[in-house]
Write a protein that holds these residues in place. Sequence first.
Motif, PDB file in Angstrom:
ATOM      1  N   ARG A  24     -15.551 -17.263   9.260  1.00 16.65           N
ATOM      2  CA  ARG A  24     -16.212 -16.683   8.110  1.00 16.65           C
ATOM      3  C   ARG A  24     -17.668 -17.167   7.949  1.00 16.65           C
ATOM      4  NH1 ARG A  24     -14.673 -12.974   8.367  1.00 16.65           N
ATOM      5  NH2 ARG A  24     -15.299 -12.316   6.294  1.00 16.65           N
ATOM      6  N   ASP A  31     -25.366  -3.004   7.398  1.00 17.62           N
ATOM      7  CA  ASP A  31     -24.190  -3.825   7.733  1.00 17.62           C
ATOM      8  C   ASP A  31     -24.156  -3.982   9.251  1.00 17.62           C
ATOM      9  OD1 ASP A  31     -21.733  -5.094   7.646  1.00 17.62           O
ATOM     10  OD2 ASP A  31     -20.596  -3.223   7.586  1.00 17.62           O
ATOM     11  N   ASN A  38     -18.842   1.106  13.357  1.00 15.93           N
ATOM     12  CA  ASN A  38     -17.390   1.070  13.356  1.00 15.93           C
ATOM     13  C   ASN A  38     -16.965   2.251  12.496  1.00 15.93           C
ATOM     14  OD1 ASN A  38     -14.682   0.561  13.045  1.00 15.93           O
ATOM     15  ND2 ASN A  38     -14.915  -1.313  11.843  1.00 15.93           N
ATOM     16  N   LEU A  71     -21.790  -8.179   1.992  1.00 16.38           N
ATOM     17  CA  LEU A  71     -21.781  -6.886   1.312  1.00 16.38           C
ATOM     18  C   LEU A  71     -21.379  -7.056  -0.151  1.00 16.38           C
ATOM     19  CD1 LEU A  71     -20.064  -4.799   4.134  1.00 16.38           C
ATOM     20  CD2 LEU A  71     -22.411  -4.539   3.357  1.00 16.38           C
ATOM     21  N   PRO A  95     -22.568  -6.316  11.735  1.00 22.46           N
ATOM     22  CA  PRO A  95     -21.767  -7.273  12.512  1.00 22.46           C
ATOM     23  C   PRO A  95     -21.768  -6.988  14.015  1.00 22.46           C
ATOM     24  CG  PRO A  95     -20.330  -5.869  11.197  1.00 22.46           C
ATOM     25  CD  PRO A  95     -21.731  -5.541  10.805  1.00 22.46           C
ATOM     26  N   TYR A  96     -22.152  -5.756  14.389  1.00 13.98           N
ATOM     27  CA  TYR A  96     -22.100  -5.393  15.820  1.00 13.98           C
ATOM     28  C   TYR A  96     -23.481  -5.329  16.465  1.00 13.98           C
ATOM     29  CZ  TYR A  96     -17.454  -4.240  14.245  1.00 13.98           C
ATOM     30  OH  TYR A  96     -16.205  -4.331  13.686  1.00 13.98           O
ATOM     31  N   TYR A 137     -15.351  -0.097  19.825  1.00 12.31           N
ATOM     32  CA  TYR A 137     -14.452   0.957  19.374  1.00 12.31           C
ATOM     33  C   TYR A 137     -14.800   2.268  20.077  1.00 12.31           C
ATOM     34  CZ  TYR A 137     -14.174  -2.398  15.541  1.00 12.31           C
ATOM     35  OH  TYR A 137     -14.038  -3.546  14.805  1.00 12.31           O
ATOM     36  N   PHE A 170     -16.461   2.203   7.825  1.00 12.29           N
ATOM     37  CA  PHE A 170     -15.491   1.114   7.659  1.00 12.29           C
ATOM     38  C   PHE A 170     -14.835   1.258   6.277  1.00 12.29           C
ATOM     39  CE2 PHE A 170     -15.292  -3.699   6.709  1.00 12.29           C
ATOM     40  CZ  PHE A 170     -14.143  -3.904   7.463  1.00 12.29           C
ATOM     41  N   SER A 217     -23.308 -10.928  10.659  1.00  4.52           N
ATOM     42  CA  SER A 217     -22.094 -11.740  10.780  1.00  4.52           C
ATOM     43  C   SER A 217     -21.979 -12.276  12.200  1.00  4.52           C
ATOM     44  CB  SER A 217     -20.890 -10.865  10.475  1.00  4.52           C
ATOM     45  OG  SER A 217     -19.717 -11.508  10.881  1.00  4.52           O
TER      46      SER A 217
HETATM   47  N1  PLP Z   1     -18.448  -4.341   8.402  1.00  2.00           N
HETATM   48  C1  PLP Z   1     -17.887  -3.710   9.439  1.00  2.00           C
HETATM   49  C2  PLP Z   1     -18.444  -2.400   9.855  1.00  2.00           C
HETATM   50  C3  PLP Z   1     -16.803  -4.287  10.118  1.00  2.00           C
HETATM   51  O1  PLP Z   1     -16.261  -3.624  11.149  1.00  2.00           O
HETATM   52  C4  PLP Z   1     -16.312  -5.535   9.690  1.00  2.00           C
HETATM   53  C5  PLP Z   1     -15.168  -6.151  10.340  1.00  2.00           C
HETATM   54  O2  PLP Z   1     -14.513  -5.628  11.195  1.00  2.00           O
HETATM   55  C6  PLP Z   1     -16.939  -6.153   8.596  1.00  2.00           C
HETATM   56  C7  PLP Z   1     -17.997  -5.532   7.979  1.00  2.00           C
HETATM   57  C8  PLP Z   1     -16.483  -7.478   8.097  1.00  2.00           C
HETATM   58  O3  PLP Z   1     -16.890  -8.464   9.000  1.00  2.00           O
HETATM   59  P1  PLP Z   1     -16.725 -10.030   8.710  1.00  2.00           P
HETATM   60  O4  PLP Z   1     -15.538 -10.485   9.482  1.00  2.00           O
HETATM   61  O5  PLP Z   1     -17.973 -10.636   9.226  1.00  2.00           O
HETATM   62  O6  PLP Z   1     -16.575 -10.198   7.259  1.00  2.00           O
END
Ligand code: PLP
Length: 396
Positions: free
Chosen positions: A253, A214, A180, A110, A216-217, A332, A131, A242
Amino acid sequence: MISKKMVGLVKGSSVIRAMFEEGKRLAKEYGAENVYDFSLGNPNVAPPEAVEDAIVDIVRNEDPLKLHGYMSNAGYEDVRAVIAKSLNERFETSFNENNIIMTVGAASGLNVAFKTLLDPGDEVITFAPYFGEYRNYVINYDGVLVEVEPDTTDFQPRLDKFEAAITQKTKCVIVNSPNNPTGVVYSEKTIKSIASILEKKQKEFGTSIYIVSDEPYRELVYGDIEVPYITKYYRNTLVGYSYSKSLSLPGERIGYLVIPSEVDDYGDIFAAAGVATRILGYVNAPSLMQRVVARCINEKTDISYYDRNRNALYDGLIKFGFTCQKPEGAFYLFMKTPVDDDKEFVAAAKKYNILIVPGSTFGCAGYVRIAYCVAYETIIRSMPAFEKLAAEYGLK
Ligand code: PLP
């Protein structure tokens, strides 16, 4: 004397982290088994065995000078090619290594995207709840985060408010699905609507507006839920992925940014993202982890563990009279607070050693986030505490 900008950032620094520290303090006082810490999104499922095997095998058998050396800022070309091929197979896209930049997790993806795209004063739209770190990431480049208020009936984005929020200065729109803090997956209908609104607005203003997805999930979904791959619906889309959650590797990371060839100014953006990676101080994503994720491209976390937690938590909370929507993804649950003041409710929960995060942290007061990426036993043991909390507020 620290910089004025940092003074503000330190002051507003993460409530979630503070909770995590509080959890450690309570665990010392009451014993870890009597504290129900639902504050942090730290995966509770170990990485797949194949990940650990790959780490050992790569360290033992690959050329150490190549493995540990500097490389192109975008990352190993062969790793990027493996990721592109896998995406093409899964989502019928047509990426190659020149569409992938390896990143230091989603957070760096990001930051690289915003460093690449934002001029001071440019606006970045986010759908509440979101987030909270997005605020800091956007401020890093003197951008302005614009919140679109939530539709609390189903937590899909409010499209009328979204359309009204887009201006000549809108440069990016963050989409985070599975979300999230709500666990909601944005439907295909939602994504199509976002895309058509953006097409219209790009034409109206003669600008390029980029979705920054974004993700990650992405892999953490329950049942048959499909998570639309947004590049197929909207041309100007960058995807930040991620392995923090999908392979339980948050401390390592590692992730990547997808920059499709079709985006406006692709060549400049791809080159600038490489430079951004370098000058933000990441230089390149961790080399060992790049090789590991390429080897483990088809590995998955044990989603059934989170699913069992999700069901136990949701069923318990509903039984005690709380109101919440069953999450479809991520780990969550976003619960309505029986009083308007979510911070008051969080303080009340703490009396029963329940640690949860106020919805206002995510731009949505009147709710709390419960991160259920914990041991199943923690959920079961926390139930009497939630029952007492419900009773305190006169719920059934
Ligand atoms: N974006 C969201 C919505 C997240 O919940 C998180 C981490 O909890 C991240 C980005 C950051 O993830 P990363 O650990 O891959 O940097």
